[in-house]
Design an enzyme around this catalytic site. Structure first.
Site, PDB file in Angstrom:
ATOM      1  N   ARG A   1      49.523 -39.667  -9.002  1.00 12.73           N
ATOM      2  CA  ARG A   1      50.144 -39.700 -10.342  1.00 12.73           C
ATOM      3  C   ARG A   1      49.133 -40.363 -11.266  1.00 12.73           C
ATOM      4  NH1 ARG A   1      56.120 -41.287 -12.408  1.00 12.73           N
ATOM      5  NH2 ARG A   1      56.367 -39.173 -11.654  1.00 12.73           N
TER       6      ARG A   1
ATOM      7  N   HIS B   1      54.007 -31.538 -14.285  1.00 15.40           N
ATOM      8  CA  HIS B   1      54.829 -32.280 -13.311  1.00 15.40           C
ATOM      9  C   HIS B   1      55.462 -31.247 -12.358  1.00 15.40           C
ATOM     10  CE1 HIS B   1      56.845 -35.443 -11.458  1.00 15.40           C
ATOM     11  NE2 HIS B   1      57.771 -35.750 -12.338  1.00 15.40           N
TER      12      HIS B   1
ATOM     13  N   GLN C   1      58.537 -31.840  -9.801  1.00 18.28           N
ATOM     14  CA  GLN C   1      59.859 -31.964 -10.422  1.00 18.28           C
ATOM     15  C   GLN C   1      60.521 -30.588 -10.563  1.00 18.28           C
ATOM     16  OE1 GLN C   1      61.548 -34.942 -11.619  1.00 18.28           O
ATOM     17  NE2 GLN C   1      63.199 -33.437 -11.592  1.00 18.28           N
TER      18      GLN C   1
ATOM     19  N   ASP D   1      63.661 -34.149 -21.927  1.00 19.11           N
ATOM     20  CA  ASP D   1      62.881 -35.198 -21.275  1.00 19.11           C
ATOM     21  C   ASP D   1      62.647 -36.278 -22.332  1.00 19.11           C
ATOM     22  OD1 ASP D   1      61.196 -36.629 -19.558  1.00 19.11           O
ATOM     23  OD2 ASP D   1      59.445 -35.373 -19.948  1.00 19.11           O
TER      24      ASP D   1
ATOM     25  N   CYS E   1      64.914 -34.726 -15.807  1.00 19.25           N
ATOM     26  CA  CYS E   1      64.067 -35.197 -14.692  1.00 19.25           C
ATOM     27  C   CYS E   1      64.236 -36.690 -14.442  1.00 19.25           C
ATOM     28  CB  CYS E   1      62.605 -34.844 -14.960  1.00 19.25           C
ATOM     29  SG  CYS E   1      61.879 -35.720 -16.369  1.00 19.25           S
TER      30      CYS E   1
ATOM     31  N   ARG F   1      64.386 -34.157  -5.249  1.00 16.41           N
ATOM     32  CA  ARG F   1      62.952 -34.466  -5.189  1.00 16.41           C
ATOM     33  C   ARG F   1      62.553 -34.701  -3.734  1.00 16.41           C
ATOM     34  NH1 ARG F   1      60.297 -36.561  -9.584  1.00 16.41           N
ATOM     35  NH2 ARG F   1      58.544 -36.516  -8.135  1.00 16.41           N
TER      36      ARG F   1
HETATM   37  N1  NVA Z   1      57.273 -36.793 -19.566  1.00 16.61           N
HETATM   38  C1  NVA Z   1      57.552 -37.964 -18.776  1.00 16.61           C
HETATM   39  C2  NVA Z   1      58.043 -37.580 -17.421  1.00 16.61           C
HETATM   40  C3  NVA Z   1      58.470 -38.719 -16.559  1.00 16.61           C
HETATM   41  C4  NVA Z   1      58.920 -38.289 -15.197  1.00 16.61           C
HETATM   42  C5  NVA Z   1      56.305 -38.826 -18.681  1.00 16.61           C
HETATM   43  O1  NVA Z   1      55.210 -38.276 -18.510  1.00 16.61           O
HETATM   44  O2  NVA Z   1      56.418 -40.048 -18.808  1.00 16.61           O
HETATM   45  N1   CP Z   2      61.205 -37.734 -12.642  1.00 19.38           N
HETATM   46  C1   CP Z   2      60.261 -38.562 -12.155  1.00 19.38           C
HETATM   47  O1   CP Z   2      59.147 -38.145 -11.819  1.00 19.38           O
HETATM   48  O2   CP Z   2      60.652 -39.840 -12.035  1.00 19.38           O
HETATM   49  P1   CP Z   2      59.724 -41.106 -11.736  1.00 19.38           P
HETATM   50  O3   CP Z   2      58.849 -41.308 -12.944  1.00 19.38           O
HETATM   51  O4   CP Z   2      60.687 -42.235 -11.522  1.00 19.38           O
HETATM   52  O5   CP Z   2      58.902 -40.830 -10.520  1.00 19.38           O
END
Ligand code: NVA
Ligand code: CP
Length: 308
Positions: free
Chosen positions: A102, A129, A132, A223, A263, A291
């Protein structure tokens, strides 16, 4: 050997096969039939951003598959102190069997993958992502909501939106994306997904009016307006995104039985109202649980590819 960096690299059949493996493992787990296919394997998990679901689901999933997961925050490993990505990739992939990352720039994960001897999984970048979306589509299948799909995405043109676009382009449904002006999806991702859509018959429409997007949709999703890394823009975004909250009034424009997905994490009073969220919380938390199951399907699928 395959990496899982974006859904762009996968066929419709492969995406459905991964989800199907996940569903089978889920069903078996409920009957106490355990798949231990990844026994003695180690998944390295590199986190340069926070996470609840991604960390817990990958770590738990690996344990359930008979393996082990290593949590590596960039504060703890030398990557965060400037050790080159290509060196980190060569070291970790010489010891571990799979890597989940990540991070911020999508190019980081591409570079890592190009030096990795083992499959690399995208656990979220600024651009995509994809894990997800495996869980999201699995959830729609379980709720018998995957046919004649018309998805309305309301909010920021971000990593989630881009992954919805790729899923749509590959599977061939209709996706309407409503963002405020200036917060549209990435032009290049749009061009690529429209090109792929020509083969599947998918329809991808971008617009700035959420009500038009949601009209008669079968699924409504959103989101956060402020993704990780954009915290400094939060106050400004809250003003600009006024009118983009998914609430009862917005949802009433969709089909009667329309599903709501998120998500998570969900910010009540911003991208979604408390009432609307709680009304749809059963499916949203099933989506979150999925997930675990979808990613187990993915890890097993990636491992099987390696043996081919
Ligand atoms: N768009 C959000 C998704 C979190 C799972 C982010 O990148 O923070
Ligand atoms: N939806 C998602 O990826 O959640 P986290 O940021 O908690 O991993």
């Amino acid at each position: 050997m395959r990496h899982f960096l974006t859904l762009k690299d996968f066929t419709k059949e492969e995406i459905l096969e991964i989800i199907d493996i996940g569903l089978t493992i889920k069903k078996n787990l409920k009957n106490k039939v355990y798949n231990k296919e990844l026994e003695n394997q180690t998944l390295a998990m590199i986190f340069e951003k926070s996470s609840t679901r991604t960390r817990v689901s990958f770590e738990t999933g690996m344990t359930q598959l008979g393996g082990h997961a290593l949590f590596l925050s960039n504060r703890d490993i030398h990557l965060g102190r400037g050790e080159p990505i290509k060196d980190t990739a060569r070291v970790i992939s010489s010891m571990c069997d799979m890597v989940m990352i990540r991070t911020f720039e999508h190019s980081m994960i591409e570079e890592f993958a190009s030096y990795s001897k083992v499959p690399v999984i995208n656990g979220l970048t600024d651009t995509y992502h994809p894990v997800q979306l495996l869980a999201d589509y699995m959830t729609l299948l379980e709720h018998n909501s995957a046919d004649n799909l018309v998805v309305a995405y309301v909010g920021d043109g971000n990593n989630m939106t881009h992954s919805w676009m790729m899923l749509c382009a590959k599977l061939g449904f209709e996706l309407r994306i409503a963002t405020p002006k200036g917060y549209e999806v990435d032009e290049k991702v749009l061009e690529e997904s429209l090109e792929i859509a020509k083969q599947s018959g998918a329809v991808i429409k971008t617009m700035n009016d959420p009500k038009v997007a949601v009209k008669d949709a079968t699924v409504v999703t959103t989101d956060t307006w402020t993704s990780m890394g954009q915290e400094d823009e939060k106050e400004e975004r809250i003003k600009i995104f006024n009118g983009f909250m998914v609430d009862d009034a917005m949802m009433s424009l969709a089909k009667d039985e329309a599903k709501f997905l998120h998500c998570l994490p969900a910010y009540r009073g911003l991208e979604v109202s408390e009432e609307l969220f709680e009304k749809h919380s059963k499916i949203v938390f099933n989506e979150a649980e999925n997930r675990l199951h979808a990613q187990k399907g993915l890890m097993v699928w990636l491992d099987r590819q390696r043996d081919l």
